[in-house]
Design an enzyme around this catalytic site. Structure first.
Site, PDB file in Angstrom:
ATOM      1  CG  HIS A  20      -2.290   0.473   1.032  1.00  0.00           C
ATOM      2  ND1 HIS A  20      -2.945   0.478  -0.188  1.00  0.00           N
ATOM      3  CD2 HIS A  20      -3.180   0.979   1.923  1.00  0.00           C
ATOM      4  CE1 HIS A  20      -4.168   0.956  -0.032  1.00  0.00           C
ATOM      5  NE2 HIS A  20      -4.339   1.276   1.232  1.00  0.00           N
ATOM      6  CG  ASN A  66      -8.730   4.886   4.630  1.00  0.00           C
ATOM      7  OD1 ASN A  66      -8.115   4.454   3.672  1.00  0.00           O
ATOM      8  ND2 ASN A  66      -9.282   4.107   5.522  1.00  0.00           N
ATOM      9  CG  ASP A  91      -2.022   0.532  -3.360  1.00  0.00           C
ATOM     10  OD1 ASP A  91      -2.222   1.718  -3.028  1.00  0.00           O
ATOM     11  OD2 ASP A  91      -2.698  -0.415  -2.919  1.00  0.00           O
ATOM     12  CG  ASN A 112     -10.884   3.099   1.326  1.00  0.00           C
ATOM     13  OD1 ASN A 112     -11.944   3.138   0.713  1.00  0.00           O
ATOM     14  ND2 ASN A 112     -10.594   2.123   2.176  1.00  0.00           N
TER      15      ASN A 112
END
Length: 188
Positions: A20, A66, A91, A112
């Site tokens: 991530h 997020n 990613d 997100n």
């Protein structure tokens, strides 16, 4: 010309080598190769990179993935950077590992970080460089997969892929998104 290049990721050493955090990893490699250092500033770690008369403001948000929109919006305004000069490094589960895709605009594809950027800015017409991380996980294991560290084989291939990402960033700033897409999206 000024550009905001945002690498998406999560702050903290526990996330450093996770899938991530590829956006952070790309910007760290660019900074290392250019002998520039990130400073801890409002909503992120920031560095300035100059190339062929252009200024690239490199941003690694510290808002966590997020809530990336807050950092992106703040730095666009603070640096007076046109929305047209925004590039997000992220990613992507939908692409096989190491596949790189530059897009001029698009949806969030369930990501997100991208979702929050679109909510906060009210726009989805920004460039994004998607780094394929593959989807080798069981149903319901997506969160664990993206927060896992790279496999040994993936880690071995990362440096070459990251170097290509740096080429794409430089190209984006010098010849634009359309020509850069034509040049790099055909590659594996």
């Amino acid at each position: 010309m000024k550009y905001l290049i945002v690498g998406l990721g999560n702050p903290g050493s526990e996330y450093e080598n996770t899938r991530h955090n590829i956006g952070f990893k790309i910007l760290d490699a660019l900074a290392d190769a250019s002998n520039i250092v990130f400073s801890d500033k409002r909503y992120g770690f920031v560095a300035e990179y100059k190339f062929k008369g252009r200024t690239f403001v490199l941003l690694k948000p510290t808002t966590f993935m997020n809530l990336s929109g807050k950092a992106v919006n703040y730095w666009l305004q603070k640096e007076k950077i046109s929305f047209d000069n925004l590039l997000i490094l992220t990613d992507d589960l939908a692409l096989p590992f190491g596949t790189l895709r530059l897009r001029a605009k698009g949806g969030d594809a369930g990501h997100n970080g991208l979702k929050d950027i679109q909510q906060v800015t009210g726009r989805s017409d920004y460039a994004r460089l998607r780094f394929g991380i593959g989807s080798d996980f069981r149903p319901g294991q997506q969160v664990d997969y993206v927060l896992e560290e790279w496999s040994k084989d993936e880690a071995a291939e990362l440096p070459l892929k990251i170097d290509t990402c740096i080429e794409i960033i430089k190209s984006y700033g010098t010849i634009g998104v359309a020509r850069t897409m034509n040049q790099f999206n055909k590659r594996k």
